[in-house]
Motif scaffolding. Structure first.
Motif, PDB file in Angstrom:
ATOM      1  N   THR A 118     -15.475  -2.198 -32.542  1.00 53.07           N
ATOM      2  CA  THR A 118     -14.000  -2.127 -33.350  1.00 53.07           C
ATOM      3  C   THR A 118     -12.708  -1.699 -32.853  1.00 53.07           C
ATOM      4  OG1 THR A 118     -14.599   0.086 -34.271  1.00 53.07           O
ATOM      5  CG2 THR A 118     -15.543  -1.521 -35.363  1.00 53.07           C
ATOM      6  N   THR A 119     -13.062  -1.232 -31.521  1.00 56.68           N
ATOM      7  CA  THR A 119     -12.016  -0.853 -30.354  1.00 56.68           C
ATOM      8  C   THR A 119     -11.995  -1.686 -29.311  1.00 56.68           C
ATOM      9  OG1 THR A 119     -13.335   1.000 -29.916  1.00 56.68           O
ATOM     10  CG2 THR A 119     -11.720   1.310 -31.699  1.00 56.68           C
ATOM     11  N   LEU A 120     -11.065  -1.665 -28.381  1.00 60.06           N
ATOM     12  CA  LEU A 120     -11.304  -2.640 -26.933  1.00 60.06           C
ATOM     13  C   LEU A 120     -11.908  -1.604 -26.117  1.00 60.06           C
ATOM     14  CD1 LEU A 120     -10.019  -5.282 -26.171  1.00 60.06           C
ATOM     15  CD2 LEU A 120      -8.007  -3.781 -25.035  1.00 60.06           C
ATOM     16  N   ILE A 121     -12.877  -2.335 -25.690  1.00 66.42           N
ATOM     17  CA  ILE A 121     -13.964  -1.772 -24.428  1.00 66.42           C
ATOM     18  C   ILE A 121     -13.051  -1.791 -23.353  1.00 66.42           C
ATOM     19  CG2 ILE A 121     -15.737  -1.844 -23.270  1.00 66.42           C
ATOM     20  CD1 ILE A 121     -17.456  -2.978 -25.985  1.00 66.42           C
ATOM     21  N   ARG A 122     -12.991  -0.720 -22.495  1.00 66.10           N
ATOM     22  CA  ARG A 122     -12.036  -0.682 -21.110  1.00 66.10           C
ATOM     23  C   ARG A 122     -13.074  -1.595 -19.978  1.00 66.10           C
ATOM     24  NH1 ARG A 122      -8.452   3.600 -20.756  1.00 66.10           N
ATOM     25  NH2 ARG A 122      -8.798   3.521 -18.558  1.00 66.10           N
ATOM     26  N   THR A 123     -12.331  -1.979 -19.168  1.00 66.07           N
ATOM     27  CA  THR A 123     -12.798  -2.666 -18.039  1.00 66.07           C
ATOM     28  C   THR A 123     -12.978  -1.541 -17.099  1.00 66.07           C
ATOM     29  OG1 THR A 123     -11.903  -4.972 -18.456  1.00 66.07           O
ATOM     30  CG2 THR A 123     -12.418  -4.672 -16.237  1.00 66.07           C
ATOM     31  N   LEU A 173      -4.368  -4.403 -25.350  1.00 63.68           N
ATOM     32  CA  LEU A 173      -4.300  -5.279 -24.141  1.00 63.68           C
ATOM     33  C   LEU A 173      -3.279  -5.105 -23.222  1.00 63.68           C
ATOM     34  CD1 LEU A 173      -5.537  -8.610 -25.693  1.00 63.68           C
ATOM     35  CD2 LEU A 173      -6.825  -7.408 -24.249  1.00 63.68           C
ATOM     36  N   GLY A 174      -2.416  -4.260 -23.440  1.00 64.57           N
ATOM     37  CA  GLY A 174      -1.366  -3.736 -22.447  1.00 64.57           C
ATOM     38  C   GLY A 174      -0.045  -4.526 -22.465  1.00 64.57           C
ATOM     39  N   PHE A 180      -8.504  -7.456 -18.192  1.00 62.30           N
ATOM     40  CA  PHE A 180      -8.829  -6.175 -17.543  1.00 62.30           C
ATOM     41  C   PHE A 180      -8.161  -5.230 -18.442  1.00 62.30           C
ATOM     42  CE2 PHE A 180      -8.644  -8.878 -13.549  1.00 62.30           C
ATOM     43  CZ  PHE A 180      -9.757  -8.950 -13.298  1.00 62.30           C
ATOM     44  N   PRO A 181      -8.648  -4.961 -19.696  1.00 57.19           N
ATOM     45  CA  PRO A 181      -8.128  -4.094 -20.352  1.00 57.19           C
ATOM     46  C   PRO A 181      -8.475  -2.647 -20.154  1.00 57.19           C
ATOM     47  CG  PRO A 181      -9.988  -4.874 -21.550  1.00 57.19           C
ATOM     48  CD  PRO A 181      -9.659  -5.861 -20.194  1.00 57.19           C
TER      49      PRO A 181
END
Length: 314
Positions: A35-40, A99-100, A311-312
């Protein structure tokens, strides 16, 4: 197309929408979407960027990312109001930000205003430094066009339909009008119907029927300080449905395309490139079990020559 309990009671029940929960494709039920963006990880970024087939993504370019988000919710004709589109706008705003991307957001635009917004966006100062752009447009639509908020079914002979030609996106962001985006990925997502037909057909497999809803010589060429580039390159688009068909939206949770884009990007953008992410979104619809009601997003005008990773989180 809006899915509501009154018009499609059995469909509503089949999807589990009556309980207020978004539908879950069969093959994905056992896989938990984040449910949240997983970091690279930084290690993965270094590994990927060592590949010459990857679009360059530097820390400076990531900090200059910019996206355009246009959502039409309320129309002059109240019957065309897009219930649930507020949720789509909020979900995409959050995803793009995570995503920036700095999000340039517009709501309830006419066709001309959409064109003006894209023209203005093509001159954004951050485009010189960014590694990519995302353009998301959500509205009603027809084949090749997105409808403006003043659109109406019947117009007089001297009236011009309030529509925005999707082809204009590629003109505004192409190298001729927007050289700042030369050789940079331009990602387009359009949530809009492309016609009024259903996305399902009845097919028969043997005895088991099933419902499946221009050349010139180069000898005298001289270098005169000019350089020709491809008229259209480094684009990839995801349209919400196939030509001449409708796409579906839930009045509480928003369109299914945007729901699945958010889920897939949150879970897999950390390690997958944009083409694979779009494929995964399409796969969600392939396994979407709706009797006689089908929708299949379509990758369109893909001219990416390399793989692009977000590359979040870096």
């Amino acid at each position: 197309m809006l899915i509501d309990a009154t018009t499609y009671p059995s469909l509503h029940s089949e999807l589990g929408l009556s309980s207020g929960q978004p539908a879950q494709p069969e093959s994905q039920k056992e896989q938990q979407c984040s449910t949240t963006l997983i970091r690279t990880s930084e290690d993965l970024r270094r590994e990927k960027l060592s590949d010459r087939d990857i679009y360059p993504v530097a820390k400076n370019s990531m900090s200059n990312r910019v996206a355009l988000l246009i959502t039409n919710i309320k129309f002059t004709d109240e019957k065309l109001h897009r219930k649930g589109a507020e949720k789509d706008e909020a979900n995409m705003d959050k995803l793009l930000t995570d995503l920036g991307y700095e999000v340039v957001k517009h709501t309830n635009l006419t066709g001309k205003a959409i064109d003006d917004a894209l023209n203005e966006f093509s001159k954004h100062p951050k485009l010189k430094e960014t590694d990519s752009v995302l353009v998301v447009i959500m509205s009603h639509g027809k084949l090749g066009t997105v409808l403006g908020v003043n659109w109406k079914k019947k117009i007089s002979d001297n009236e011009i339909p309030d529509e925005f030609p999707i082809d204009n996106i590629y003109k505004h962001l192409g190298p001729e009008k927007c050289p700042a985006l030369l050789n940079k990925p331009k990602i387009i997502i359009i949530q809009a119907c492309r016609g009024g037909g259903e996305g399902s057909v009845l097919v028969t497999d043997g005895a088991n029927p099933a419902v499946v809803s221009d050349t010139a010589g180069e000898g005298n060429i001289e270098d005169d300080g000019l350089r020709f580039v491809n008229k259209e390159k480094d684009f990839i688009s995801l349209l919400s449905c196939t030509p001449d068909t409708v796409s579906y939206r839930h009045s509480g949770h928003g369109s299914f395309l945007i729901q699945f884009v958010v889920e897939v990007f949150n879970t897999f953008a950390q390690k997958e490139d944009i083409e694979e992410l779009f494929r995964k979104v399409m796969q969600r619809f392939e396994d979407f079990s709706i009797p006689a009601k089908r929708q299949m997003p379509t990758k369109d005008r893909c001219t990416l020559t390399k793989r692009f990773y977000f590359f979040p989180g870096l």
